[in-house]
Design a protein around this motif. Structure first.
Motif, PDB file in Angstrom:
ATOM      1  N   ASN A 190       0.847  -1.191   0.000  1.00 20.95           N
ATOM      2  CA  ASN A 190       0.000   0.000   0.000  1.00 20.95           C
ATOM      3  C   ASN A 190       0.882   1.240   0.000  1.00 20.95           C
ATOM      4  OD1 ASN A 190      -2.253   1.641   0.046  1.00 20.95           O
ATOM      5  ND2 ASN A 190      -2.523   1.496   2.265  1.00 20.95           N
ATOM      6  N   PRO A 191       1.547   1.520  -1.139  1.00 22.62           N
ATOM      7  CA  PRO A 191       2.452   2.675  -1.198  1.00 22.62           C
ATOM      8  C   PRO A 191       1.711   3.983  -0.905  1.00 22.62           C
ATOM      9  CG  PRO A 191       2.773   1.225  -3.083  1.00 22.62           C
ATOM     10  CD  PRO A 191       1.512   0.775  -2.400  1.00 22.62           C
ATOM     11  N   ARG A 192       2.292   4.802  -0.044  1.00 26.37           N
ATOM     12  CA  ARG A 192       1.650   6.069   0.310  1.00 26.37           C
ATOM     13  C   ARG A 192       2.611   7.258   0.257  1.00 26.37           C
ATOM     14  NH1 ARG A 192      -3.236   6.094   3.176  1.00 26.37           N
ATOM     15  NH2 ARG A 192      -4.498   4.319   2.506  1.00 26.37           N
ATOM     16  N   SER A 193       3.920   6.987   0.071  1.00 21.74           N
ATOM     17  CA  SER A 193       4.916   8.044   0.266  1.00 21.74           C
ATOM     18  C   SER A 193       5.116   8.943  -0.943  1.00 21.74           C
ATOM     19  CB  SER A 193       6.265   7.427   0.665  1.00 21.74           C
ATOM     20  OG  SER A 193       6.147   6.746   1.898  1.00 21.74           O
ATOM     21  N   GLY A 194       4.647   8.537  -2.125  1.00 21.84           N
ATOM     22  CA  GLY A 194       4.807   9.378  -3.294  1.00 21.84           C
ATOM     23  C   GLY A 194       5.125   8.580  -4.541  1.00 21.84           C
ATOM     24  N   LEU A 195       5.753   9.254  -5.510  1.00 22.93           N
ATOM     25  CA  LEU A 195       6.029   8.694  -6.826  1.00 22.93           C
ATOM     26  C   LEU A 195       7.515   8.858  -7.126  1.00 22.93           C
ATOM     27  CD1 LEU A 195       4.751   7.566  -9.504  1.00 22.93           C
ATOM     28  CD2 LEU A 195       4.536   9.956 -10.237  1.00 22.93           C
ATOM     29  N   ARG A 206       2.189  14.075 -14.433  1.00 21.90           N
ATOM     30  CA  ARG A 206       1.343  14.924 -13.584  1.00 21.90           C
ATOM     31  C   ARG A 206      -0.039  14.310 -13.385  1.00 21.90           C
ATOM     32  NH1 ARG A 206       2.872  20.481 -16.830  1.00 21.90           N
ATOM     33  NH2 ARG A 206       4.705  21.090 -15.607  1.00 21.90           N
ATOM     34  N   ALA A 207      -0.600  13.768 -14.469  1.00 23.26           N
ATOM     35  CA  ALA A 207      -1.930  13.150 -14.376  1.00 23.26           C
ATOM     36  C   ALA A 207      -1.879  11.896 -13.506  1.00 23.26           C
ATOM     37  CB  ALA A 207      -2.450  12.812 -15.766  1.00 23.26           C
ATOM     38  N   LEU A 208      -0.810  11.118 -13.644  1.00 20.38           N
ATOM     39  CA  LEU A 208      -0.653   9.919 -12.815  1.00 20.38           C
ATOM     40  C   LEU A 208      -0.544  10.299 -11.345  1.00 20.38           C
ATOM     41  CD1 LEU A 208      -0.075   6.891 -12.334  1.00 20.38           C
ATOM     42  CD2 LEU A 208       2.338   7.384 -12.869  1.00 20.38           C
ATOM     43  N   ARG A 209       0.292  11.265 -11.048  1.00 20.82           N
ATOM     44  CA  ARG A 209       0.457  11.716  -9.658  1.00 20.82           C
ATOM     45  C   ARG A 209      -0.875  12.216  -9.087  1.00 20.82           C
ATOM     46  NH1 ARG A 209       1.208  16.939  -7.801  1.00 20.82           N
ATOM     47  NH2 ARG A 209       2.129  17.140  -5.700  1.00 20.82           N
ATOM     48  N   GLN A 210      -1.600  13.022  -9.863  1.00 21.34           N
ATOM     49  CA  GLN A 210      -2.880  13.559  -9.406  1.00 21.34           C
ATOM     50  C   GLN A 210      -3.863  12.430  -9.122  1.00 21.34           C
ATOM     51  OE1 GLN A 210      -4.614  17.350 -11.129  1.00 21.34           O
ATOM     52  NE2 GLN A 210      -5.983  15.869 -12.091  1.00 21.34           N
ATOM     53  N   TRP A 211      -3.894  11.432  -9.990  1.00 24.29           N
ATOM     54  CA  TRP A 211      -4.776  10.274  -9.807  1.00 24.29           C
ATOM     55  C   TRP A 211      -4.405   9.503  -8.544  1.00 24.29           C
ATOM     56  CZ3 TRP A 211      -3.564   4.915 -11.718  1.00 24.29           C
ATOM     57  CH2 TRP A 211      -4.663   4.041 -11.556  1.00 24.29           C
ATOM     58  N   LEU A 212      -3.113   9.282  -8.337  1.00 22.99           N
ATOM     59  CA  LEU A 212      -2.667   8.512  -7.172  1.00 22.99           C
ATOM     60  C   LEU A 212      -2.894   9.264  -5.857  1.00 22.99           C
ATOM     61  CD1 LEU A 212       0.677   7.033  -8.549  1.00 22.99           C
ATOM     62  CD2 LEU A 212      -1.480   5.807  -8.173  1.00 22.99           C
ATOM     63  N   MET A 213      -3.047  10.566  -5.936  1.00 26.89           N
ATOM     64  CA  MET A 213      -3.299  11.357  -4.728  1.00 26.89           C
ATOM     65  C   MET A 213      -4.779  11.396  -4.342  1.00 26.89           C
ATOM     66  SD  MET A 213      -0.682  14.580  -5.317  1.00 26.89           S
ATOM     67  CE  MET A 213      -1.222  15.453  -3.838  1.00 26.89           C
ATOM     68  N   LYS A 260       5.292  18.134 -10.263  1.00 29.77           N
ATOM     69  CA  LYS A 260       4.307  18.356  -9.206  1.00 29.77           C
ATOM     70  C   LYS A 260       3.268  19.403  -9.586  1.00 29.77           C
ATOM     71  CE  LYS A 260       6.019  18.395  -4.960  1.00 29.77           C
ATOM     72  NZ  LYS A 260       6.916  18.700  -3.817  1.00 29.77           N
ATOM     73  N   GLN A 261       3.407  19.992 -10.752  1.00 27.05           N
ATOM     74  CA  GLN A 261       2.407  20.960 -11.201  1.00 27.05           C
ATOM     75  C   GLN A 261       1.162  20.237 -11.719  1.00 27.05           C
ATOM     76  OE1 GLN A 261       3.879  24.219 -13.696  1.00 27.05           O
ATOM     77  NE2 GLN A 261       5.965  23.596 -13.186  1.00 27.05           N
ATOM     78  N   PRO A 262       0.032  20.914 -11.749  1.00 27.46           N
ATOM     79  CA  PRO A 262      -1.180  20.289 -12.280  1.00 27.46           C
ATOM     80  C   PRO A 262      -1.030  19.968 -13.761  1.00 27.46           C
ATOM     81  CG  PRO A 262      -1.703  22.298 -11.055  1.00 27.46           C
ATOM     82  CD  PRO A 262      -0.224  22.276 -11.236  1.00 27.46           C
ATOM     83  N   ILE A 280      -1.775   8.837  -1.984  1.00 25.92           N
ATOM     84  CA  ILE A 280      -0.339   8.977  -1.796  1.00 25.92           C
ATOM     85  C   ILE A 280      -0.006  10.430  -1.474  1.00 25.92           C
ATOM     86  CG2 ILE A 280       0.093   7.105  -3.445  1.00 25.92           C
ATOM     87  CD1 ILE A 280       1.363   9.353  -5.280  1.00 25.92           C
ATOM     88  N   ALA A 281       1.166  10.631  -0.860  1.00 22.73           N
ATOM     89  CA  ALA A 281       1.675  11.985  -0.665  1.00 22.73           C
ATOM     90  C   ALA A 281       2.050  12.567  -2.027  1.00 22.73           C
ATOM     91  CB  ALA A 281       2.891  11.950   0.248  1.00 22.73           C
ATOM     92  N   GLY A 282       2.147  13.886  -2.099  1.00 22.19           N
ATOM     93  CA  GLY A 282       2.474  14.530  -3.364  1.00 22.19           C
ATOM     94  C   GLY A 282       3.945  14.509  -3.720  1.00 22.19           C
ATOM     95  N   THR A 283       4.767  13.870  -2.906  1.00 21.41           N
ATOM     96  CA  THR A 283       6.211  13.821  -3.120  1.00 21.41           C
ATOM     97  C   THR A 283       6.561  13.165  -4.451  1.00 21.41           C
ATOM     98  OG1 THR A 283       6.514  13.609  -0.736  1.00 21.41           O
ATOM     99  CG2 THR A 283       8.382  13.017  -2.132  1.00 21.41           C
ATOM    100  N   VAL A 284       7.505  13.757  -5.176  1.00 28.69           N
ATOM    101  CA  VAL A 284       8.072  13.141  -6.369  1.00 28.69           C
ATOM    102  C   VAL A 284       9.586  13.060  -6.190  1.00 28.69           C
ATOM    103  CG1 VAL A 284       8.381  13.263  -8.865  1.00 28.69           C
ATOM    104  CG2 VAL A 284       6.245  14.068  -7.844  1.00 28.69           C
ATOM    105  N   LYS A 285      10.144  11.876  -6.327  1.00 28.58           N
ATOM    106  CA  LYS A 285      11.584  11.672  -6.189  1.00 28.58           C
ATOM    107  C   LYS A 285      12.141  11.030  -7.450  1.00 28.58           C
ATOM    108  CE  LYS A 285      11.971  11.329  -1.157  1.00 28.58           C
ATOM    109  NZ  LYS A 285      12.623  10.598  -0.043  1.00 28.58           N
TER     110      LYS A 285
END
Length: 255
Positions: free
Chosen positions: A24-29, A123-130, A166-168, A136-141
């Protein structure tokens, strides 16, 4: 929850459910690349599908022996999000974060173009996962934040560091063009982008809050002066100011 636009599922690929262990990943992408140039931006989207299927064969073959393809997703040059292990699965992508972060590879090599469509797919993937179902957290590494590696390449890592991913979705390609025209008193996502770039370049704008105030103006001026500017104010971002800020950022990252 609605999937990102241009989503390609495992079933679309002819794959069944991933046999990888649950998580259950929650820390980001985490962003990845391929160590070899692929040239996919100049090919049809079908080449991305072919690449993804070949990658899965390699990862599950004798040289790796993994349960499935190593990544959660691919964000391709044509703007598609292509499912790998998918949601709620342990990955084999970034040691130290395989069960706590989702992973997305760009399938680019060191000299490959990172397209605006590809940036928007991340960006769309991150937004969906949040969204609440995964939260998930909004962190991107980048992969190199976990171990010593060239991955995700200097081009992609600069986009990680300056906040572009991390932008929309629809915010532009993440360059000096996104800064030009900003001035003291402005607020919003473009100001946040400016502030992240300044902070990464070593010129603190204070809190990254999206408000172009005195601290941000002072950081702008300091960044410009580091590149030889004779300006006395950091209250607005001209094209020349944006170029100097991005040059200062590149120097900080060794570019």
């Amino acid at each position: 929850m609605p999937k990102p636009p241009r989503y390609v599922s495992r079933s679309d690929l002819g794959w069944g459910k991933s046999p990888a262990a649950g998580a259950n990943p929650r820390s980001g992408l985490v962003i990845h690349y391929d160590s070899i140039d692929q040239g996919l931006a100049g090919k049809a989207h079908s080449a991305c599908i072919t690449y993804w299927k070949a990658t899965r064969e390699f990862h599950t073959g004798p040289s790796r022996g993994w349960a499935d393809i190593g990544y959660s997703f691919l964000c391709c040059s044509h703007g598609h999000v292509i499912e790998g292990r998918g949601l709620r699965k342990v990955q084999a992508a970034q040691p130290g974060g395989n069960s706590t972060y989702y992973s997305a590879t760009l399938a680019t090599g060191p000299r490959d173009e990172i397209t605006e469509a590809q940036i928007d797919a991340v960006r769309a993937l991150r937004q969906w996962l949040m969204e609440p179902d995964t939260s998930i957290a909004g962190t991107v590494k980048g992969h190199r934040d976990f171990i010593s590696t060239s991955c995700p390449g200097d081009k992609a890592y600069a986009l990680v560091r300056n906040g572009t991913f991390k932008q929309p979705p629809g915010s532009g390609g993440g360059s000096e063009d996104d800064m030009v025209g900003l001035r003291k008193g402005d607020s919003g996502e473009r100001v946040k982008y400016l502030q992240v770039v300044l902070a990464d370049a070593g010129f603190s704008p204070g809190e990254v809050d999206g408000d172009y105030g005195a601290s941000t103006a002072a950081a702008v001026l300091a960044a410009r002066k580091s590149r030889g500017s004779k300006e006395t104010s950091g209250d607005k971002i001209t094209g020349w100011a944006a170029a100097q800020i991005m040059a200062a950022h590149a120097v900080k990252l060794g570019g």
